[in-house]
Scaffold this active site. Structure first.
Site, PDB file in Angstrom:
ATOM      1  CE  LYS A 175      -1.721   3.046   1.935  1.00  0.00           C
ATOM      2  NZ  LYS A 175      -1.515   4.467   1.501  1.00  0.00           N
ATOM      3  CD  GLU A 250      13.305   1.215   9.361  1.00  0.00           C
ATOM      4  OE1 GLU A 250      13.847   2.227   9.849  1.00  0.00           O
ATOM      5  OE2 GLU A 250      13.769   0.077   9.477  1.00  0.00           O
ATOM      6  CB  CYS A 284      13.213   9.383   7.674  1.00  0.00           C
ATOM      7  SG  CYS A 284      14.095   8.190   6.667  1.00  0.00           S
ATOM      8  CD  GLU A 384      10.535  13.393  10.533  1.00  0.00           C
ATOM      9  OE1 GLU A 384       9.383  12.950  10.659  1.00  0.00           O
ATOM     10  OE2 GLU A 384      11.491  12.705  10.159  1.00  0.00           O
TER      11      GLU A 384
END
Ligand code: NAD
Length: 477
Positions: A175, A250, A284, A384
């Site tokens: 997905k 992750e 990331c 972030e």
């Protein structure tokens, strides 16, 4: 700017063929540089997810029973397909992500090829059987895998999950992210052309809240491999936990790059700026915090500001462009919000800023930004941002640098620069993070990649990535 043809896709890749979606609804895919709709893809939901998981379950025993040689042969064809489609992959990622064409070719198309190749070597050598005393331990496939991927390195993240899962003998339902389903469709085509048995790989495009959630909750799924935000990762882990599914996550990062006195300051800062701005900062593991000794602080800030000025946002299809737009209007608003917040909290702007770019009125462009006088408690030093924003922080001594570097909820990447690599390595051992590059050490596609703390669970890439998809059976003699 190249004109792109609009395509309306109504099918999903399920059970070895492209089939009309069994669900209603579609997702519009935008070109972030032009804000034009590139294509629509099905918003798969219950019907597509059920069909894909059922196909994967039917394929599971047969695929698990294939020999290493059979799997290597098919994965080699897939790898060769990825090699042959480099130009098409590049053009697709430029269009749907807005990545500059040079970077897209080298990284978005090139890295998946490297990773796919690395798994061919690994699969040829991996000991699926091991003798331990009077036992023989067999590493067996862990079952049907749900792979849920984000948009920032769209093909890399697909390959980093699907290839090791297939190598381990697990069927997969993928997905992909809503923003970048086109490269996922291209990947499905390459899987199809490689000739894998029906049901071994399935693609369901759809939203995270509907298709993603249905997949994670599906009783026919044994393993969930998720890459994305920490907030969604938490939800995924909760749902997977209720079903006692294996889960690999992750997640986000707020990685620190620490420059110790004695290091090559100019090189460390220049590499940091390039690292923080690559892929428009949508990485990331990006070094979003630069930590410099207070005696070198102003010098480092000056170098960073000068380096940042060389990153002029522009058309990602132009080979001269080093930095393209952000992926979406939502990301643009989010990044600008963080910049405004940082300035309100007392950060000093030395490059970029939240104002729109007058010369680029169309497209989700943000100014590459360097913030000085950032303190560890500021939001921009903790959360972030996922945009081209570098925060420069000062430390007093090594202990203080360790405290700042470890002082967030994340622990994914990092860098250390010192007069020599032994000093850098000794410092890196004190960091709570999954990866640290010493004096600019290169990315290694075989080294385990993953996070400490809220940056995730489990590891991707190399042997560690393969083992996420294996379970062990011990036979006693
Ligand atoms: P996201 O968490 O919103 O989405 C990631 C994927 O999860 C998408 O496919 C999405 O559709 C799906 N999803 C969303 N809600 C879901 C739900 N309730 N159940 C199941 N699936 C759901 O993240 P994003 O905005 O697409 O990606 C950016 C984030 O990903 C950043 O935080 C970044 O740090 C992280 N990321 C981490 C890594 C890593 O390896 N650690 C790599 C790339 C990106």
């Amino acid at each position: 700017m190249q004109e792109q043809e609009f395509a309306e896709y109504g099918d999903q890749y399920i059970d070895g063929a492209w089939r009309p979606s069994g669900d209603s609804g579609s997702i519009a895919v935008l070109n972030p540089a032009t804000e034009q709709v590139l294509a629509t893809v099905p918003a798969g939901a219950g019907a597509d997810v059920d069909a894909a998981v059922a196909a994967a379950r039917r394929a599971a025993r047969g695929w698990a029973a294939t020999t290493r040689g059979e799997r290597i042969a098919l994965l080699t064809r897939l790898r060769d397909g990825i090699a042959g489609a480099q130009a098409e992959i590049t053009a697709t990622v430029v269009a749907e992500l807005g990545a500059p064409v040079g970077f897209a070719g080298a990284v978005h198309a090139g890295l998946p090829l490297t990773v796919a190749t690395s798994y061919l070597t690994l699969l040829a050598e991996y000991p699926f059987e091991e003798r331990i005393g009077n036992s023989v331990v067999h590493a067996e496939p862990a079952g049907v895998v749900a792979a849920i991927t984000p948009w920032n390195y769209p093909l890399h993240q697909i390959v980093a999950k699907v290839v090791p899962a297939l190598a381990a003998g697990c069927p997969v339902v993928l997905k992909p992210a809503e923003s970048t389903p086109l490269v996922a469709r291209l990947f499905a085509r390459l899987v199809d052309e490689a000739g894998f048995p029906a049901g071994v790989f399935n693609l369901v495009t759809g939203t995270g809240a509907v298709a993603g959630a249905a997949l994670v909750a599906h009783p026919g799924v044994d393993v969930v491999s998720f890459t994305g935000s920490t907030a969604v990762g938490r939800l995924v882990a909760e749902t997977a936990g209720r079903g006692l599914k294996r889960v690999a996550l992750e997640l986000g990062g707020k990685s620190a790059n620490v420059v110790l006195p004695g290091a090559d300051l100019a090189r460390a800062v220049n590499v940091n700026v390039a690292n923080a701005f690559a892929n428009s900062g949508q990485t990331c593991s990006a070094w979003t915090r630069l930590l410099v000794h207070r005696d070198q602080y102003e010098e480092a800030v000056g170098i960073a500001a000068k380096a940042a000025a060389k990153y002029l946002p522009g058309d990602p299809a132009d080979p001269q462009t080093r930095i393209g737009p952000l992926v979406s209007a939502r990301q643009l608003a989010r990044v600008r919000g963080y910049l405004e917040g940082a300035l309100a909290q007392g950060a000093r702007l030395v490059a970029g800023g939240p104002e729109p770019l007058a010369e680029l009125p169309v497209g989700f462009y943000v100014r590459p930004t360097v913030l000085a006088d950032v303190t560890p408690d500021m939001t921009v030093a903790q959360e972030e941002v996922f945009g081209p924003v570098l925060a420069v922080l000062a430390y007093r001594d090594e202990d203080h640098a360790v405290e700042i570097a470890n002082g967030t909820d994340y622990g994914l990447g990092g860098g250390v620069w010192a007069a020599d690599t032994d000093t850098a390595a000794a410092f890196a051992r004190r960091l709570d993070t999954g990866q640290v590059d010493l004096n600019g050490g290169r990315f290694n596609p075989l080294a385990p990649f993953g996070g400490y703390k809220n940056s995730g669970l489990g590891r991707e890439l190399g042997r560690h990535g393969l083992e996420e998809f294996l379970q062990y059976k011990s036979l006693q003699y």
